[in-house]
Design an enzyme around this catalytic site. Structure first.
Site, PDB file in Angstrom:
ATOM      1  N   GLU A  50      37.647  47.540  45.342  1.00 15.52           N
ATOM      2  CA  GLU A  50      37.149  46.566  44.375  1.00 15.52           C
ATOM      3  C   GLU A  50      35.793  47.045  43.889  1.00 15.52           C
ATOM      4  O   GLU A  50      34.903  47.345  44.684  1.00 15.52           O
ATOM      5  CB  GLU A  50      36.990  45.182  45.021  1.00 15.52           C
ATOM      6  CG  GLU A  50      38.267  44.402  45.110  1.00 15.52           C
ATOM      7  CD  GLU A  50      38.057  42.994  45.652  1.00 15.52           C
ATOM      8  OE1 GLU A  50      36.901  42.640  45.973  1.00 15.52           O
ATOM      9  OE2 GLU A  50      39.038  42.272  45.786  1.00 15.52           O
ATOM     10  N   ASP A  61      28.116  34.850  44.180  1.00 16.71           N
ATOM     11  CA  ASP A  61      27.663  35.857  45.143  1.00 16.71           C
ATOM     12  C   ASP A  61      26.369  35.445  45.827  1.00 16.71           C
ATOM     13  O   ASP A  61      25.480  34.854  45.213  1.00 16.71           O
ATOM     14  CB  ASP A  61      27.473  37.201  44.428  1.00 16.71           C
ATOM     15  CG  ASP A  61      28.795  37.778  43.970  1.00 16.71           C
ATOM     16  OD1 ASP A  61      29.648  37.986  44.838  1.00 16.71           O
ATOM     17  OD2 ASP A  61      28.980  38.001  42.763  1.00 16.71           O
ATOM     18  N   TYR A 175      43.776  36.684  46.210  1.00 15.25           N
ATOM     19  CA  TYR A 175      42.535  36.790  46.992  1.00 15.25           C
ATOM     20  C   TYR A 175      42.238  35.401  47.555  1.00 15.25           C
ATOM     21  O   TYR A 175      41.963  34.465  46.805  1.00 15.25           O
ATOM     22  CB  TYR A 175      41.400  37.247  46.067  1.00 15.25           C
ATOM     23  CG  TYR A 175      40.105  37.633  46.758  1.00 15.25           C
ATOM     24  CD1 TYR A 175      39.491  36.783  47.682  1.00 15.25           C
ATOM     25  CD2 TYR A 175      39.472  38.838  46.476  1.00 15.25           C
ATOM     26  CE1 TYR A 175      38.306  37.124  48.299  1.00 15.25           C
ATOM     27  CE2 TYR A 175      38.275  39.191  47.077  1.00 15.25           C
ATOM     28  CZ  TYR A 175      37.698  38.330  47.979  1.00 15.25           C
ATOM     29  OH  TYR A 175      36.504  38.669  48.579  1.00 15.25           O
TER      30      TYR A 175
END
Length: 268
Positions: A50, A61, A175
């Site tokens: 990734e 994040d 995911y």
């Protein structure tokens, strides 16, 4: 376009092994380092790579990957340059390469143009953390037309409607975000993970990889027993703050090898 993602999971399933998915930010500290690392990640045991598209406001994040985005942007990294770098290294890298990031840079580039250029560069899939299936109506047909997989996220709070949407529109793999909150290394794997993953895997035919917060070979091995693959990001990206040059490359490869070794002792 060769379906490298499907091929990789088939190979791993035949060997009864989970996938190790490694994340680094493209352009951190510069694109030359990224280009050097991609083949070495594969050689060290990464089954899927990734590649983060640096963005000025990476809201999903934690601090580690936020700072990686800042370093990459400061070195002049753009989406156009990331695609060109992937195109140049694709001949040296056999494993799937997934671009992961946020919608804004792709929207500015143009959905159709991006899908065409990404597929031509050798990108296998795209995961945009702020683009749920119900908002992906411009991306999905453009991506499908060129064989680019669109990967979606599910979380511990995803309801049945979202699971159904992801099952219908997702491709490549799913995911699964193992924690609520932002990316970053955690001390332990959530105790509810086994039940959550079992529930998701009953409803979704795609391979399921789990990530967010997995940082040690022990944690990777634990999750590898529950999912089809394990994503490790922040623990790798943290090394970019601590090392440079050859030492950085050595440390990253060493960590990836240790993660892979920890996981290969665990099979489904």
């Amino acid at each position: 376009m060769t379906d490298r993602i499907q091929q990789r999971f088939k190979q791993l399933q035949a060997a009864r092994q989970p996938a190790l998915v490694t994340f680094i930010t493209a352009g951190d500290p510069d694109l030359a380092t990224t280009a050097r690392l991609l083949p070495l990640l594969e050689q060290s045991g990464a089954d899927i790579i990734e590649l983060g598209i640096p963005f000025s406001d990476p809201m999903a994040d934690g601090p580690t990957i936020q700072r990686a985005s800042e370093r990459a942007l400061a070195s002049g990294t753009t989406l156009t340059k990331v695609l060109e770098m992937v195109r140049q290294v694709r001949t040296q890298v056999r494993v799937p390469i997934i671009l992961m990031g946020y919608s804004n840079p792709i929207y500015a580039y143009g959905w159709q143009r991006f899908a065409t250029d990404a597929a031509a560069a050798g990108v296998d899939g795209l995961l945009l953390v702020d683009l749920p299936p119900e908002e992906a109506h411009e991306l999905l047909p453009a991506a499908t037309a060129v064989g680019l997989k669109v990967i979606f996220l599910l979380t511990p709070t995803s309801d049945q409607a979202r699971i159904s949407q992801v099952s219908r529109f997702g491709s490549g793999f799913l995911y699964y975000v193992t924690v609520t909150g932002v990316t970053g290394a955690r001390e332990a794997v959530a105790s509810s993970l086994a039940g959550d993953l079992a529930r998701i895997r009953q409803q979704i035919k795609l391979p399921v990889v789990a990530g967010f917060g997995i940082s040690t070979p022990q944690q990777a091995a634990q999750v590898a027993g529950l999912a089809d693959g394990v994503v490790v990001g922040s623990a790798i990206v943290k090394l970019f703050e601590q090392h440079q040059g050859d030492q950085l490359v050595d440390q990253v490869c060493q960590l990836v090898r240790s993660l892979k070794h920890g996981m290969t002792t665990t099979t489904h």
